[in-house]
Design an enzyme around this catalytic site. Structure first.
Site, PDB file in Angstrom:
ATOM      1  N   GLY A  13      21.632  -6.504 -33.443  1.00  0.00           N
ATOM      2  CA  GLY A  13      23.063  -6.621 -33.201  1.00  0.00           C
ATOM      3  C   GLY A  13      23.902  -5.433 -33.624  1.00  0.00           C
ATOM      4  N   ASN A  15      25.007  -3.200 -31.624  1.00  0.00           N
ATOM      5  CA  ASN A  15      26.055  -3.087 -30.602  1.00  0.00           C
ATOM      6  C   ASN A  15      27.136  -4.143 -30.813  1.00  0.00           C
ATOM      7  OD1 ASN A  15      25.586  -0.895 -28.504  1.00  0.00           O
ATOM      8  ND2 ASN A  15      23.540  -1.749 -28.760  1.00  0.00           N
ATOM      9  N   ASN A 109      26.648  -5.072 -19.382  1.00  0.00           N
ATOM     10  CA  ASN A 109      25.427  -4.829 -20.154  1.00  0.00           C
ATOM     11  C   ASN A 109      25.399  -3.369 -20.586  1.00  0.00           C
ATOM     12  OD1 ASN A 109      22.688  -5.337 -21.133  1.00  0.00           O
ATOM     13  ND2 ASN A 109      21.968  -4.173 -19.361  1.00  0.00           N
ATOM     14  N   HIS A 111      22.766  -0.345 -21.340  1.00  0.00           N
ATOM     15  CA  HIS A 111      21.366   0.039 -21.145  1.00  0.00           C
ATOM     16  C   HIS A 111      21.168   1.446 -21.711  1.00  0.00           C
ATOM     17  CE1 HIS A 111      17.397   0.109 -19.432  1.00  0.00           C
ATOM     18  NE2 HIS A 111      17.648   1.340 -19.032  1.00  0.00           N
ATOM     19  N   ASP A 152      19.628  -4.230 -14.178  1.00  0.00           N
ATOM     20  CA  ASP A 152      20.272  -2.919 -14.369  1.00  0.00           C
ATOM     21  C   ASP A 152      20.841  -2.363 -13.054  1.00  0.00           C
ATOM     22  OD1 ASP A 152      19.637  -2.881 -17.115  1.00  0.00           O
ATOM     23  OD2 ASP A 152      17.658  -2.053 -16.705  1.00  0.00           O
TER      24      ASP A 152
HETATM   25  C1  GRF Z   1      20.083  -1.366 -27.522  1.00  0.00           C
HETATM   26  O1  GRF Z   1      19.315  -0.202 -27.425  1.00  0.00           O
HETATM   27  C2  GRF Z   1      20.628  -1.722 -26.172  1.00  0.00           C
HETATM   28  O2  GRF Z   1      20.909  -0.625 -25.381  1.00  0.00           O
HETATM   29  C3  GRF Z   1      19.506  -2.493 -25.569  1.00  0.00           C
HETATM   30  O3  GRF Z   1      18.938  -3.219 -26.650  1.00  0.00           O
HETATM   31  C4  GRF Z   1      19.220  -2.566 -27.869  1.00  0.00           C
HETATM   32  C5  GRF Z   1      19.921  -3.560 -28.755  1.00  0.00           C
HETATM   33  O4  GRF Z   1      20.151  -3.148 -30.059  1.00  0.00           O
HETATM   34  N1  GRF Z   1      19.946  -3.242 -24.433  1.00  0.00           N
HETATM   35  P1  GRF Z   1      21.110  -3.987 -30.997  1.00  0.00           P
HETATM   36  O5  GRF Z   1      20.587  -5.418 -31.095  1.00  0.00           O
HETATM   37  O6  GRF Z   1      22.508  -3.949 -30.447  1.00  0.00           O
HETATM   38  O7  GRF Z   1      21.029  -3.313 -32.332  1.00  0.00           O
END
Ligand code: GRF
Length: 203
Positions: A13, A15, A109, A111, A152
């Site tokens: 998490g 992000n 999303n 990516h 994607d």
């Molecule tokens: C990130 O690299 C994102 O781009 C991908 O999964 C990963 C998630 O990381 N879709 P986090 O759980 O947000 O740390």
């Protein structure tokens, strides 16, 4: 009224954390982080939600059970919470065309590559970065896009390039792409879409 956002997660998490930090800095003025949903009960993202005071729910799909059951439960949770917009932030499940149809151009999303490179089914986590290194590209990055029925494949909202360095491993590259692209791009794109939706709601 602010756009009510649900963040769907499966893992660490970071992000989600970037979205929370942006909110706390006042950089998400048109969106409200209203709910976090995890399809993994052990996800550290759930702790982050708790610390940030965001309601959280767990929605599991047991092995061998139909995706439609899982998605029906997920849709229930989202509608009970009056969710307008969904952010997939490290959500390790592919959503069906039927599910996506409930939120057209309302699901985004992140990516970790420059789409259309190193994306689509099977390209997730470290695999994306390993593929970029194996190919020998010198620049990679991250992409925020709308989610449609093609993995994607939805319309691109924002992209940011990141240099690949000679000694990179999938792990060092993943970290740099997060720091230099993902954590910056995702909150900005979320605010942009939340603002659009708020304006549309008021029309
Ligand atoms: C990130 O690299 C994102 O781009 C991908 O999964 C990963 C998630 O990381 N879709 P986090 O759980 O947000 O740390």
């Amino acid at each position: 009224m602010k756009t009510r956002i649900a963040v769907l997660v499966s893992g660490g998490g970071t992000n989600l954390q970037a979205l929370i930090d942006a909110r706390d800095r006042g950089e998400l003025p048109h969106g409200m982080l209203a709910l976090v949903v995890s399809n993994n009960e052990g996800a550290y993202a759930l702790e982050r939600a708790k610390k940030a005071g965001i309601p959280a729910a767990v929605c599991l799909r047991a092995k061998g059970t139909p995706r439609s059951d899982f998605e029906a439960r997920l849709l229930d949770i989202l509608s009970q919470n009056n969710i307008d917009m969904i952010v997939l932030a490290g959500f390790m499940a592919i959503l069906s065309a039927d599910f996506v149809g409930h939120y057209p151009e309302r699901i985004i999303n992140i990516h970790p590559s420059l789409i259309p490179s190193f994306c689509g089914e099977g390209f997730y986590g470290l695999r994306v970065h390993r593929a970029a290194l194996d190919y020998g590209v010198k620049v990679t990055g991250a992409t925020v896009h709308f989610v449609n029925e093609i993995p994607d494949g939805g319309r691109i909202i924002a992209q940011k390039a990141v240099d690949i360095l000679p000694d990179d491993t999938p792990e060092t590259l993943q970290r740099r792409v997060m720091e230099q692209a993902e954590w910056i791009l995702l909150p900005r794109a979320a605010e942009e879409v939340a603002r659009e939706l708020e304006m549309r709601n008021e029309e």
